[in-house]
Design a protein around this motif. Structure first.
Motif, short mmCIF file in Angstrom:
data_model
loop_
_atom_site.label_atom_id
_atom_site.label_comp_id
_atom_site.label_asym_id
_atom_site.label_seq_id
_atom_site.Cartn_x
_atom_site.Cartn_y
_atom_site.Cartn_z
N PHE A 165 45.23 14.42 -0.25
CA PHE A 165 44.32 14.30 1.01
C PHE A 165 43.54 13.13 1.12
N GLY A 166 43.87 12.31 2.00
CA GLY A 166 43.17 11.09 2.29
C GLY A 166 44.00 9.85 2.69
N VAL A 167 43.43 8.57 2.73
CA VAL A 167 44.12 7.32 3.09
C VAL A 167 44.46 6.54 1.98
N PHE A 168 45.81 6.31 1.47
CA PHE A 168 45.99 5.67 0.22
C PHE A 168 46.75 4.40 0.65
N PRO A 169 46.46 3.45 -0.52
CA PRO A 169 47.07 2.19 -0.55
C PRO A 169 48.67 2.09 -1.11
N HIS A 170 49.35 1.29 -0.20
CA HIS A 170 50.77 1.57 -0.56
C HIS A 170 51.41 0.27 -0.45
N THR A 171 52.50 0.10 -1.29
CA THR A 171 53.25 -1.61 -1.51
C THR A 171 54.72 -1.11 -1.32
N LEU A 172 55.36 -2.50 -0.98
CA LEU A 172 56.70 -2.24 -0.54
C LEU A 172 57.52 -2.35 -1.98
N ILE A 173 58.62 -1.76 -1.92
CA ILE A 173 59.82 -1.92 -2.82
C ILE A 173 60.70 -2.54 -2.30
N ARG A 174 61.24 -2.64 -1.04
CA ARG A 174 62.15 -3.67 -0.39
C ARG A 174 61.26 -4.39 0.57
N LYS A 175 60.86 -5.27 0.20
CA LYS A 175 59.97 -6.38 1.11
C LYS A 175 60.78 -6.86 2.17
N GLN A 176 62.09 -6.97 2.08
CA GLN A 176 62.76 -7.55 3.28
C GLN A 176 63.21 -6.44 4.28
N SER A 177 62.98 -5.53 4.07
CA SER A 177 63.43 -4.32 4.82
C SER A 177 62.76 -4.44 6.43
N PRO A 178 63.81 -4.65 7.55
CA PRO A 178 62.99 -4.85 8.76
C PRO A 178 62.28 -3.60 9.03
N LEU A 179 62.43 -2.51 8.46
CA LEU A 179 61.32 -1.44 8.80
C LEU A 179 59.90 -1.85 8.46
N PHE A 180 59.66 -2.77 7.50
CA PHE A 180 58.29 -3.18 7.32
C PHE A 180 58.15 -4.63 7.54
N ARG A 181 58.83 -5.13 8.68
CA ARG A 181 58.59 -6.53 9.07
C ARG A 181 57.28 -6.67 9.43
N GLY A 182 56.54 -7.62 8.96
CA GLY A 182 55.12 -8.18 9.50
C GLY A 182 53.88 -7.24 8.74
N PHE A 183 54.46 -6.32 7.77
CA PHE A 183 53.28 -5.72 6.98
C PHE A 183 52.65 -6.62 6.06
N ASP A 184 51.63 -6.36 5.54
CA ASP A 184 50.89 -6.96 4.64
C ASP A 184 51.28 -6.43 3.21
N ASP A 185 50.82 -6.89 2.07
CA ASP A 185 51.37 -6.73 0.89
C ASP A 185 51.03 -5.49 0.29
N VAL A 186 49.93 -4.98 0.77
CA VAL A 186 49.38 -3.41 0.75
C VAL A 186 48.91 -2.95 1.93
N PHE A 187 49.37 -1.77 2.47
CA PHE A 187 49.08 -1.19 3.68
C PHE A 187 48.64 0.15 3.44
N TYR A 188 47.84 0.78 4.36
CA TYR A 188 47.44 2.11 4.26
C TYR A 188 48.05 3.22 5.06
N VAL A 189 47.87 4.39 4.62
CA VAL A 189 48.71 5.45 5.27
C VAL A 189 47.81 6.71 5.06
N PRO A 190 47.55 7.55 6.06
CA PRO A 190 47.01 8.75 5.72
C PRO A 190 48.06 10.00 5.12
N HIS A 191 47.53 10.76 4.20
CA HIS A 191 48.36 11.73 3.90
C HIS A 191 47.52 12.93 3.61
N SER A 192 48.26 14.16 3.98
CA SER A 192 47.72 15.45 3.78
C SER A 192 48.87 16.56 3.28
#
Length: 304
Positions: A165-192
């Motif tokens: 429960f909260g907002v957690f930092p995430h990192t990319l495994i596939r940094k070249q994936s178009p799905l994450f184009r433009g993302f920072d090295d660390v990005f945040y996402v809520p989970h519950s």
């Protein structure tokens, strides 16, 4: 992205008040282009809230998207007015002969149940099987992702010792994936959620690609090798106050509840949460629609 929705859908007024472009049906009919046809299977009990959250994130490119809302007929919603469902939602029997460029299957607050104990599980399996031949790209969210991984790849979910429960930092495994184009090295996402998928189960499945993880929240983003199915375990579409509302709701019910992590300033629930996930969330949904729906779907939708 201009979103084409019924004029009287409650989400329309909310989005227009936020200066988001919501296209009238008249204007959409007079554009010389084929809109993307997107289906949202909304499994959440608070359907209007979820509709608005998702439509907000699908609204930031020059593409035209025609959105339809789907609910299960095997489950009676107790939190959404029946008139709203009859006015704005359809059932699987009504659309099963049609094809769609994209589809979103939302989460649902049923993760503590075994999949087969969910009263609409058989219907959901029928819909997920149908997506193989009738949907170009399907995005599964939270419990919807766990359900999809289990149905398509026999990957189980596991109970957590306590609610994640909260907002957690995430990192990319596939940094070249178009799905994450433009993302920072660390990005945040809520989970519950109360359950999770294990990393080793994902890595052991050759048809799946692991895209992003979190040290605290575990597996976040997975896709099929053919780019037809995407699975995310968090809720990038959440509003600033969604976790707060959930926290206070449970407290008011007398349920023990930990503070959402990395959310309230100084872990003080009297303070306004700081939003750190909005830009990544917008990028995520825009990238999925652009690179995995619009860029690859056939112009003749019947060829999906």
């Amino acid at each position: 992205m201009p979103i084409k929705v019924p004029d009287s859908l409650p989400a329309r007024a909310t989005l227009e008040g936020e200066n988001i472009f919501v296209m009238t049906e008249y204007r959409a009919m007079h554009q010389d282009m084929r809109p993307l046809n997107l289906l949202i299977l909304n499994l959440m009990p608070t359907k209007i809230v979820t509709e608005t959250q998702l439509l907000r994130k699908l609204s930031n490119s020059p593409l035209q998207v025609q959105v339809e809302l789907l609910h299960t007929s095997s489950h009676l919603s107790q939190n959404t007015d029946a008139d709203h469902l009859s006015s704005f939602y359809t059932t699987f029997d009504q659309i099963k002969d049609r094809k769609y460029d994209g589809m979103i299957i939302t989460g649902a607050p049923v993760e503590n149940l075994d999949f087969t104990d969910v009263d609409y599980w058989d219907e959901l399996c029928q819909i997920m099987e149908w997506t193989r031949t009738h949907v170009h790209s399907t995005l599964h969210i939270c419990w919807g992702a766990q359900a999809g991984l289990y149905y398509h790849y026999n990957i189980p979910k596991y109970s957590l010792p306590s609610k994640l429960f909260g907002v957690f930092p995430h990192t990319l495994i596939r940094k070249q994936s178009p799905l994450f184009r433009g993302f920072d090295d660390v990005f945040y996402v809520p989970h519950s959620r109360y359950t999770t998928n294990h990393l080793e189960d994902i890595l052991a499945q050759p048809e799946l690609e692991l895209l992003a993880v979190s040290e605290e929240a575990g597996v976040f983003a997975v896709k099929s090798e053919d780019n037809r199915r995407f699975f995310i375990t968090g809720h990038p579409e959440y509003d600033p106050d969604t976790l707060a509302n959930e926290y206070f709701r449970d407290l008011n019910k007398g349920q023990a509840q930990n503070l959402p992590a990395h959310y309230f300033p100084n872990d003080d629930p009297t303070q306004t949460p700081v939003v750190r996930w909005r830009s990544a969330a917008q990028l995520f949904y825009t990238n999925w629609l652009n690179y995995y729906v619009y860029q690859t779907t056939p112009y003749d939708i019947t060829k999906i």
